[in-house]
Design an enzyme around this catalytic site. Sequence first.
Site, PDB file in Angstrom:
ATOM      1  N   HIS A 386       0.863  -1.180   0.000  1.00 29.70           N
ATOM      2  CA  HIS A 386       0.000   0.000   0.000  1.00 29.70           C
ATOM      3  C   HIS A 386       0.902   1.233   0.000  1.00 29.70           C
ATOM      4  O   HIS A 386       2.022   1.207   0.502  1.00 29.70           O
ATOM      5  CB  HIS A 386      -0.880  -0.043   1.259  1.00 29.70           C
ATOM      6  CG  HIS A 386      -1.936   1.006   1.329  1.00 29.70           C
ATOM      7  ND1 HIS A 386      -1.671   2.318   1.659  1.00 29.70           N
ATOM      8  CD2 HIS A 386      -3.287   0.945   1.137  1.00 29.70           C
ATOM      9  CE1 HIS A 386      -2.801   3.012   1.672  1.00 29.70           C
ATOM     10  NE2 HIS A 386      -3.796   2.208   1.348  1.00 29.70           N
ATOM     11  N   ASP A 463       2.998  -4.684   8.138  1.00 24.82           N
ATOM     12  CA  ASP A 463       1.720  -3.988   7.969  1.00 24.82           C
ATOM     13  C   ASP A 463       0.606  -5.015   8.127  1.00 24.82           C
ATOM     14  O   ASP A 463       0.393  -5.862   7.261  1.00 24.82           O
ATOM     15  CB  ASP A 463       1.672  -3.341   6.581  1.00 24.82           C
ATOM     16  CG  ASP A 463       0.360  -2.617   6.312  1.00 24.82           C
ATOM     17  OD1 ASP A 463      -0.541  -2.642   7.179  1.00 24.82           O
ATOM     18  OD2 ASP A 463       0.220  -2.041   5.217  1.00 24.82           O
ATOM     19  N   GLN A 466      -4.548  -5.346   6.770  1.00 26.98           N
ATOM     20  CA  GLN A 466      -5.491  -6.222   6.082  1.00 26.98           C
ATOM     21  C   GLN A 466      -5.511  -7.639   6.661  1.00 26.98           C
ATOM     22  O   GLN A 466      -6.315  -8.454   6.223  1.00 26.98           O
ATOM     23  CB  GLN A 466      -5.144  -6.294   4.595  1.00 26.98           C
ATOM     24  CG  GLN A 466      -5.291  -4.986   3.846  1.00 26.98           C
ATOM     25  CD  GLN A 466      -6.738  -4.539   3.716  1.00 26.98           C
ATOM     26  OE1 GLN A 466      -7.663  -5.348   3.796  1.00 26.98           O
ATOM     27  NE2 GLN A 466      -6.938  -3.250   3.522  1.00 26.98           N
ATOM     28  N   LYS A 489     -10.623  -1.099  10.036  1.00 24.98           N
ATOM     29  CA  LYS A 489     -10.601  -2.318   9.225  1.00 24.98           C
ATOM     30  C   LYS A 489     -10.831  -3.559  10.085  1.00 24.98           C
ATOM     31  O   LYS A 489     -10.848  -4.687   9.581  1.00 24.98           O
ATOM     32  CB  LYS A 489      -9.282  -2.440   8.481  1.00 24.98           C
ATOM     33  CG  LYS A 489      -9.051  -1.310   7.470  1.00 24.98           C
ATOM     34  CD  LYS A 489      -7.760  -1.507   6.702  1.00 24.98           C
ATOM     35  CE  LYS A 489      -7.387  -0.280   5.887  1.00 24.98           C
ATOM     36  NZ  LYS A 489      -8.318  -0.012   4.778  1.00 24.98           N
ATOM     37  N   CYS A 627      -4.782   2.657  -3.753  1.00 19.23           N
ATOM     38  CA  CYS A 627      -3.548   3.134  -3.116  1.00 19.23           C
ATOM     39  C   CYS A 627      -2.458   2.075  -3.196  1.00 19.23           C
ATOM     40  O   CYS A 627      -1.683   1.868  -2.252  1.00 19.23           O
ATOM     41  CB  CYS A 627      -3.796   3.537  -1.660  1.00 19.23           C
ATOM     42  SG  CYS A 627      -4.860   4.976  -1.492  1.00 19.23           S
TER      43      CYS A 627
END
Length: 668
Positions: A386, A463, A466, A489, A627
């Site tokens: 991202h 990260d 997600q 999220k 993104c």
Amino acid sequence: MNTNTNNIGLPNIEDLQHLANELFSALPNEFPKEISLSPDHNEHPRATKIAETLLSAANLGQVETVFPVSNHDTLLAQSGFGPSPIPNLPKNPLDFSQTPPSMGGFGGSPSVASYGNIAPIGESQYSFSSIPKPNFFEQDLNGIDTSKYGLGSGEVPFAIGTGNNVNMEDPQTGFSDLNLKNKEESSYLPFEYEGSSFESELKAALDLVNTSFGVPLEKGSVGLEQNSSYYFLDQNPFAFDSRKPAISSVVPIQSQSRSGWVGSNFDANLIKKDFPILSEKVNGKPLIWFDNAATTQKPKSVIDRVAYFYEHENSNIHRAAHELAARASDAYEAAREKVRVFLNAGSVNEIVFVRGATEGVNLVAESWGNHNLVAGDEIIVSHLEHHANIVPWKRLADKKGLKLRVIPVDDDGQILLDEYAKLLNSKTKLVAFTQVSNALGTVTPAKQMVEMAHTVGAKVLLDGAQSVSHMKVDVRYLNADWLVFSGHKLFGPTGIGVLYGKEDLLNEMEPYQSGGNMIQDVTFEEIKYHKAPNRFEAGTGNIADAIGLGASIEYISKIGIEAIGQYEHYLLEYATHLLKQIPGVRLIGTAANKASVLSFTLEGFTNDEVGKALNREGIAVRTGHHCAQPILRRMGVETTVRPSLAFYNTCQDVDVFIETLWRLKTDK
């Protein structure tokens, strides 16, 4: 039921025959009223077949337990009177005697509750299957014997050796807010019984559907791939443990619209009722929220908890002696503890509240990178990232003369580990990569990649924006130095997120922002800072939404993140299979191991045209570059249509989506 004395756990044939005859006495006239389960008799061919199968298994020692059932539909399924008779039984005996505690009700159970609440939908067909599940955890993972671990057991590879195996009778995740007065706590468990799975039901559903609205597939052309090849593991991390009962169940399938399938022990329709916004109408149609990778919807418990804060606790924290300050401080720190347990962090001091994953990455780039990296040092990111995990590092590289290097991916969107290994060297100081791609859904081999980076002395930022909503994320198992994620999220509020960092490392980092709350003492000559996490929480933070994030974690933990991951995986299989049947669809990102993202393009239509057509039917998807322009350009496109699924989505939602795309194609 009595069992034979041959140590294989099969029921006494006479008892089984008695149960079968009780069932047949209630069936229509075309069925036999009495049968023998001896293979020497031929009263009914299917009865003969099931008898032969059972006796064959007994002779081979392949079956250990047969479960009693509580209604005729289920007995029908186990007797072979559905489209999917019992297949070849597994070679290894099933063992349920030592099943560990289970998250979300997925532990093994020696008995099965009634299926009475599953009802036909319209003119439904009935599909029965009893498919033993392969044990994907036979092989060792990095030297750890994982054969005794399985999804739903409460002990998974992501939590091995960390002590984070949850006993639902004494959960570590249920940190009640003591100040939440006069509020009846709701139960959000959507499970009907323990010990079952829905893999077989999904396979039965796919075997019966018409994928082109009126053109049936040839028999045998539909089905799940039984042995997916995972490019970094020999096992599927979402797979069911074969030691769990392989239970038949009656699954209503509506032959044309296929909207009747619901996992036999995971009722997404029931979960959907917990999310008020999902009862909204868009263009006169029920809202179908397929934009979960951008943001997730919020359960009523989270909405209520935030409202309760403003109604009963609203105060700044830590710096007052009055009652409301105490309530607010307690609730805020309780939320931090919920996050700690959710991630299996070693201490609450490793949990920093930030605005979101983006601020977490920027905090590390500024507080650690800007003060520790020098010209000539190298930062590695992956092609999947991202923008939020590219731009801060590119800016830092430009500012300090660093070199930014990129891990390539293959045409399916999978990390090329051999190429990654070639990039690592003594100049590598940081590796920053995603655990799940927001644009493609690819699940990266995070544990292995972290270990590879540490061998050359590099720090690792993971990260998790997600990943945390789809799978168990255990920071002590993964061993990354930092991990970031966003609350919105994870079915929590916007404007709140988490930076996890190893405590000693956080305390070595410079403060990100300056002001109140992050200082111990201030004079005009010297400033002394707090240790983590307070040193990174300057000023008045987002107190209400941190508490709301704690409520979302509590909600998810009651259901079980493993159960959520299992359900979403098979929903993804269902949607992927149907989407691939539409002429002109090109799936972007076809990794063997994916989370619930379905990026695609449709020949003859712009992505915006597809998005608008779906919106007319109340279906929310994301169109654009998400993104993540570098990875889409690697795949040869600038933008895609991106449906992304969550555990409140259903097969009926998928059906409406697929039917809309078919109409779009045929109406042109």
